[in-house]
Motif scaffolding. Structure first.
Motif, PDB file in Angstrom:
ATOM      1  N   SER A   1       0.820  -1.221   0.000  1.00 43.70           N
ATOM      2  CA  SER A   1       0.000   0.000   0.000  1.00 43.70           C
ATOM      3  C   SER A   1       0.853   1.270   0.000  1.00 43.70           C
ATOM      4  O   SER A   1       0.364   2.336  -0.334  1.00 43.70           O
ATOM      5  N   GLU A   2       2.130   1.159   0.359  1.00 38.86           N
ATOM      6  CA  GLU A   2       3.013   2.326   0.399  1.00 38.86           C
ATOM      7  C   GLU A   2       3.881   2.458  -0.849  1.00 38.86           C
ATOM      8  O   GLU A   2       4.635   3.418  -0.973  1.00 38.86           O
ATOM      9  N   LEU A   3       3.778   1.498  -1.779  1.00 35.55           N
ATOM     10  CA  LEU A   3       4.571   1.576  -2.997  1.00 35.55           C
ATOM     11  C   LEU A   3       4.036   2.668  -3.919  1.00 35.55           C
ATOM     12  O   LEU A   3       2.824   2.835  -4.054  1.00 35.55           O
ATOM     13  N   PRO A   4       4.926   3.393  -4.579  1.00 36.22           N
ATOM     14  CA  PRO A   4       4.455   4.360  -5.578  1.00 36.22           C
ATOM     15  C   PRO A   4       3.835   3.617  -6.766  1.00 36.22           C
ATOM     16  O   PRO A   4       4.145   2.450  -7.025  1.00 36.22           O
ATOM     17  N   GLU A   5       2.960   4.293  -7.469  1.00 33.17           N
ATOM     18  CA  GLU A   5       2.231   3.688  -8.597  1.00 33.17           C
ATOM     19  C   GLU A   5       3.181   3.103  -9.645  1.00 33.17           C
ATOM     20  O   GLU A   5       2.927   2.040 -10.202  1.00 33.17           O
ATOM     21  N   LYS A   6       4.281   3.793  -9.902  1.00 28.00           N
ATOM     22  CA  LYS A   6       5.245   3.335 -10.907  1.00 28.00           C
ATOM     23  C   LYS A   6       5.854   1.982 -10.511  1.00 28.00           C
ATOM     24  O   LYS A   6       5.973   1.075 -11.333  1.00 28.00           O
ATOM     25  N   GLU A   7       6.235   1.841  -9.249  1.00 30.30           N
ATOM     26  CA  GLU A   7       6.814   0.584  -8.770  1.00 30.30           C
ATOM     27  C   GLU A   7       5.762  -0.521  -8.723  1.00 30.30           C
ATOM     28  O   GLU A   7       6.046  -1.674  -9.018  1.00 30.30           O
ATOM     29  N   LEU A   8       4.556  -0.170  -8.328  1.00 28.58           N
ATOM     30  CA  LEU A   8       3.482  -1.148  -8.226  1.00 28.58           C
ATOM     31  C   LEU A   8       3.132  -1.735  -9.585  1.00 28.58           C
ATOM     32  O   LEU A   8       2.848  -2.923  -9.708  1.00 28.58           O
ATOM     33  N   SER A   9       3.209  -0.912 -10.628  1.00 28.09           N
ATOM     34  CA  SER A   9       2.875  -1.395 -11.969  1.00 28.09           C
ATOM     35  C   SER A   9       3.907  -2.388 -12.497  1.00 28.09           C
ATOM     36  O   SER A   9       3.626  -3.138 -13.423  1.00 28.09           O
ATOM     37  N   LYS A  10       5.097  -2.419 -11.920  1.00 25.02           N
ATOM     38  CA  LYS A  10       6.124  -3.380 -12.343  1.00 25.02           C
ATOM     39  C   LYS A  10       5.858  -4.779 -11.796  1.00 25.02           C
ATOM     40  O   LYS A  10       6.465  -5.742 -12.242  1.00 25.02           O
ATOM     41  N   LEU A  11       4.956  -4.901 -10.829  1.00 23.52           N
ATOM     42  CA  LEU A  11       4.723  -6.172 -10.162  1.00 23.52           C
ATOM     43  C   LEU A  11       3.714  -7.071 -10.879  1.00 23.52           C
ATOM     44  O   LEU A  11       3.535  -8.204 -10.496  1.00 23.52           O
ATOM     45  N   PHE A  12       3.047  -6.545 -11.896  1.00 22.68           N
ATOM     46  CA  PHE A  12       2.057  -7.358 -12.589  1.00 22.68           C
ATOM     47  C   PHE A  12       1.966  -6.951 -14.049  1.00 22.68           C
ATOM     48  O   PHE A  12       2.450  -5.896 -14.439  1.00 22.68           O
TER      49      PHE A  12
END
Length: 145
Positions: A46-57
């Motif tokens: 929940s604390e990851l920035p959107e850019k980093e989160l999009s790399k996970l999927f």
């Protein structure tokens, strides 16, 4: 002799108690180290920035959600269902002008050359087609609301 055995029993109990306390202190230290490591190296999703989160999927894209149009040998894919539906209501010439102009970034002169028409005709087709598309899409969105 009896006093000696109770003394030994008391000593053993205290030694066991001391060993247990040392073991628990060691466990506390290990736990604190582990938690400090996690705090330094782990981040909540929940604390990851959107850019980093999009790399996970990744998201699969299927052709079921797109509409394809064939124009002068070009295969043009339209992903928006509302636009595709509106384009299908236009005449073939007007639809071709819009698709070539906005989806393939062709100029009026290039489209005129491809379709064997005059550039001013292409301009008029595009102008009228945009007006029609605007009206069709406004009616469609009003109906859905």
């Amino acid at each position: 002799m009896e006093q000696s055995s109770s003394w030994d029993e008391w000593t053993v109990r205290h030694q066991f108690d001391r060993i247990c306390k040392l073991a628990l202190k060691g466990e506390v230290i290990d736990y604190q180290r582990h938690m400090a490591y996690r705090q330094r190296h782990e981040v909540l999703l929940s604390e990851l920035p959107e850019k980093e989160l999009s790399k996970l999927f990744t998201m699969d894209k299927y052709n079921l959600e797109t509409h394809r149009f064939q124009v002068l040998g070009y295969d043009i894919e339209v992903k928006d269902a509302l636009i595709a539906e509106a384009l299908q209501t236009l005449t073939e010439k007007k639809r071709n002008v819009i698709l070539l102009s906005y989806f393939l970034d062709m100029s009026d002169a290039e489209i005129a050359r491809e379709m064997n028409l005059v550039r001013s005709t292409i301009h008029e087709h595009r102008k009228r087609s945009l007006e029609l598309l605007k009206n069709i899409m406004e009616v469609s969105t009003d109906e859905k609301e």
